[in-house]
Design a protein around this motif. Structure first.
Motif, PDB file in Angstrom:
ATOM      1  N   ARG A 144      19.944  34.892  49.416  1.00 46.09           N
ATOM      2  CA  ARG A 144      20.507  33.588  49.364  1.00 46.09           C
ATOM      3  C   ARG A 144      20.165  33.042  47.921  1.00 46.09           C
ATOM      4  O   ARG A 144      19.275  33.456  47.003  1.00 46.09           O
ATOM      5  CB  ARG A 144      19.298  32.554  50.087  1.00 46.09           C
ATOM      6  CG  ARG A 144      17.750  32.554  49.713  1.00 46.09           C
ATOM      7  CD  ARG A 144      16.887  32.118  50.843  1.00 46.09           C
ATOM      8  NE  ARG A 144      15.557  31.969  50.326  1.00 46.09           N
ATOM      9  CZ  ARG A 144      14.858  33.026  50.303  1.00 46.09           C
ATOM     10  NH1 ARG A 144      15.173  34.264  50.767  1.00 46.09           N
ATOM     11  NH2 ARG A 144      13.350  32.866  50.017  1.00 46.09           N
ATOM     12  N   ASP A 145      21.277  32.435  47.475  1.00 48.39           N
ATOM     13  CA  ASP A 145      21.306  31.673  46.168  1.00 48.39           C
ATOM     14  C   ASP A 145      21.480  32.931  44.808  1.00 48.39           C
ATOM     15  O   ASP A 145      21.337  32.644  43.749  1.00 48.39           O
ATOM     16  CB  ASP A 145      19.846  31.064  45.556  1.00 48.39           C
ATOM     17  CG  ASP A 145      19.550  29.714  46.565  1.00 48.39           C
ATOM     18  OD1 ASP A 145      20.668  29.202  47.073  1.00 48.39           O
ATOM     19  OD2 ASP A 145      18.623  29.410  46.979  1.00 48.39           O
ATOM     20  N   LYS A 146      21.694  34.135  45.310  1.00 46.32           N
ATOM     21  CA  LYS A 146      21.937  35.091  44.621  1.00 46.32           C
ATOM     22  C   LYS A 146      23.620  35.314  44.326  1.00 46.32           C
ATOM     23  O   LYS A 146      24.343  34.777  45.091  1.00 46.32           O
ATOM     24  CB  LYS A 146      21.602  36.358  45.345  1.00 46.32           C
ATOM     25  CG  LYS A 146      20.244  36.589  45.385  1.00 46.32           C
ATOM     26  CD  LYS A 146      19.399  36.544  43.999  1.00 46.32           C
ATOM     27  CE  LYS A 146      17.710  36.761  44.364  1.00 46.32           C
ATOM     28  NZ  LYS A 146      16.911  36.864  43.158  1.00 46.32           N
ATOM     29  N   LYS A 147      23.901  35.952  43.264  1.00 42.68           N
ATOM     30  CA  LYS A 147      25.342  36.250  42.864  1.00 42.68           C
ATOM     31  C   LYS A 147      25.762  37.187  43.733  1.00 42.68           C
ATOM     32  O   LYS A 147      25.323  38.376  43.907  1.00 42.68           O
ATOM     33  CB  LYS A 147      25.327  36.746  41.422  1.00 42.68           C
ATOM     34  CG  LYS A 147      26.773  37.392  41.142  1.00 42.68           C
ATOM     35  CD  LYS A 147      27.690  36.166  40.888  1.00 42.68           C
ATOM     36  CE  LYS A 147      29.102  36.740  40.457  1.00 42.68           C
ATOM     37  NZ  LYS A 147      29.971  35.705  40.144  1.00 42.68           N
ATOM     38  N   THR A 168      24.811  30.666  49.446  1.00 38.35           N
ATOM     39  CA  THR A 168      24.739  30.802  48.001  1.00 38.35           C
ATOM     40  C   THR A 168      25.912  29.959  47.596  1.00 38.35           C
ATOM     41  O   THR A 168      27.224  29.999  48.080  1.00 38.35           O
ATOM     42  CB  THR A 168      24.774  32.263  47.577  1.00 38.35           C
ATOM     43  OG1 THR A 168      25.105  32.182  46.010  1.00 38.35           O
ATOM     44  CG2 THR A 168      25.854  32.768  48.027  1.00 38.35           C
ATOM     45  N   GLY A 169      25.774  29.423  46.404  1.00 37.87           N
ATOM     46  CA  GLY A 169      26.862  28.558  45.800  1.00 37.87           C
ATOM     47  C   GLY A 169      27.496  29.516  44.497  1.00 37.87           C
ATOM     48  O   GLY A 169      28.466  29.037  43.985  1.00 37.87           O
ATOM     49  N   ASN A 170      27.273  30.662  44.657  1.00 29.78           N
ATOM     50  CA  ASN A 170      27.503  31.743  43.567  1.00 29.78           C
ATOM     51  C   ASN A 170      28.492  32.847  44.160  1.00 29.78           C
ATOM     52  O   ASN A 170      27.644  33.848  44.135  1.00 29.78           O
ATOM     53  CB  ASN A 170      26.478  32.012  42.623  1.00 29.78           C
ATOM     54  CG  ASN A 170      26.911  32.738  41.338  1.00 29.78           C
ATOM     55  OD1 ASN A 170      28.040  32.905  41.202  1.00 29.78           O
ATOM     56  ND2 ASN A 170      25.662  33.095  40.374  1.00 29.78           N
TER      57      ASN A 170
END
Length: 301
Positions: A144-147, A168-170
């Motif tokens: 989660r939240d990772k590239k 994740t937004g990335n």
């Protein structure tokens, strides 16, 4: 193993689905043989998730514990070997192994998993199940939240994007060739700031299966922490087809809601018949075992 070649049920595949089926049958005092080659699909995965009571456990630890519990039932036997052929007999089925052994069973349960077909990308196979992953439910929380990247195209990539975007937004989509999205899909991806990269991938640089960067054929590089990959797969063995079992368009073994195949007396469970997860394997294995016992009961009572 006891010197027995005739069984009520032969289970081919001794991982989660097969062991779950064996437990249901062992508790019904059925004579069961589990044939397993020792090569589970998730053997490279470091931790299993989204399976209640075992969340975060190593897959091999779960399997070892399950096997020990199942073998406490005296009517269940475990045989290490590779099943290579099967035939219909007057009273059921016969199964032959690579070593030349032959076993006979009234019912057959296929719990054989699937064999993933790896792309010819350097480093891909070494990362598979570790940081190159297939399922947001099985692996997504840990990244989660990772590239994150999605190695897929078209509808499959779009579907995965919606699921992974919640984690994740990335996020980037790696089509490794010309993108195949509708204008509406491209607009939605743009709204969520999901980029589509159509460069072909040549290598995944990693450390012990953990991605460091992706190298493209044009020499450019991108850092990633995780990549979802929608890759093709094939059957582990051809015995179900030899015995007449129908397959779906995706080449899963076709089963009904009771894990019955198109051939009477043959059942399938786990990855080879649908959704790929430990929880699903255990659930469908339990159902297959119960239904095989039900058929035996109907025939004998």
């Amino acid at each position: 193993m006891k010197h027995t070649t005739n069984f009520d049920v032969i289970i081919i595949g001794g991982s989660y689905a097969g062991l779950s089926a064996a437990m249901a049958l062992g508790r019904s005092l059925r004579n069961v043989l589990v044939i397993d080659s020792g090569m589970p699909c998730n053997r490279q995965t470091p931790h299993s998730h989204n399976f209640i009571t075992h969340d975060g456990e190593k897959p091999a630890v779960i399997a070892e514990k399950a096997k020990a519990q199942v073998l406490k039932y005296e009517t269940v036997q475990f045989h290490e070997g590779l099943a290579v052929s099967g035939k219909k007999t007057e009273d059921g089925f016969s199964i032959a192994t690579q070593a030349g052994e032959k076993f006979v069973g009234k019912k057959i349960i296929f719990a054989t998993g699937l064999q993933d077909i790896m792309p010819e990308i350097k480093g891909f196979a070494e990362c598979w199940g570790i940081s190159v992953i297939h399922c947001p439910y099985c692996h997504g929380y840990e990244f989660r939240d990772k590239k994150t990247g999605i190695m897929a195209n078209g509808e499959r990539a779009f579907h995965l994007s919606g699921l992974v975007n919640n984690l994740t937004g990335n996020l980037d989509i790696l089509t490794s060739g010309q993108a195949e999205f509708t204008e509406e899909q491209l607009e939605k991806l743009k709204v969520h700031n999901i980029h589509v990269i159509d460069k072909k991938i040549s290598e995944i640089v990693h450390e012990d299966g953990n991605i460091k960067e992706m190298i493209f054929e044009d020499g450019n590089k991108m850092d990633f922490d995780a990549v979802y990959a929608a890759i093709p797969f094939k059957k582990q063995i051809d015995i179900p087809v030899e015995l007449g079992c129908e397959l779906t368009e995706e080449e899963y073994i076709k089963v009904d809601s009771f894990q019955k195949t198109s051939v009477y007396g043959i059942f399938a469970c786990g990855d080879n018949s649908g959704m790929r997860s430990v929880a699903n394997a255990v659930a469908t294995g339990n159902m297959a075992g119960a239904m095989a016992n039900s058929e035996l009961t109907t025939e004998q009572f």
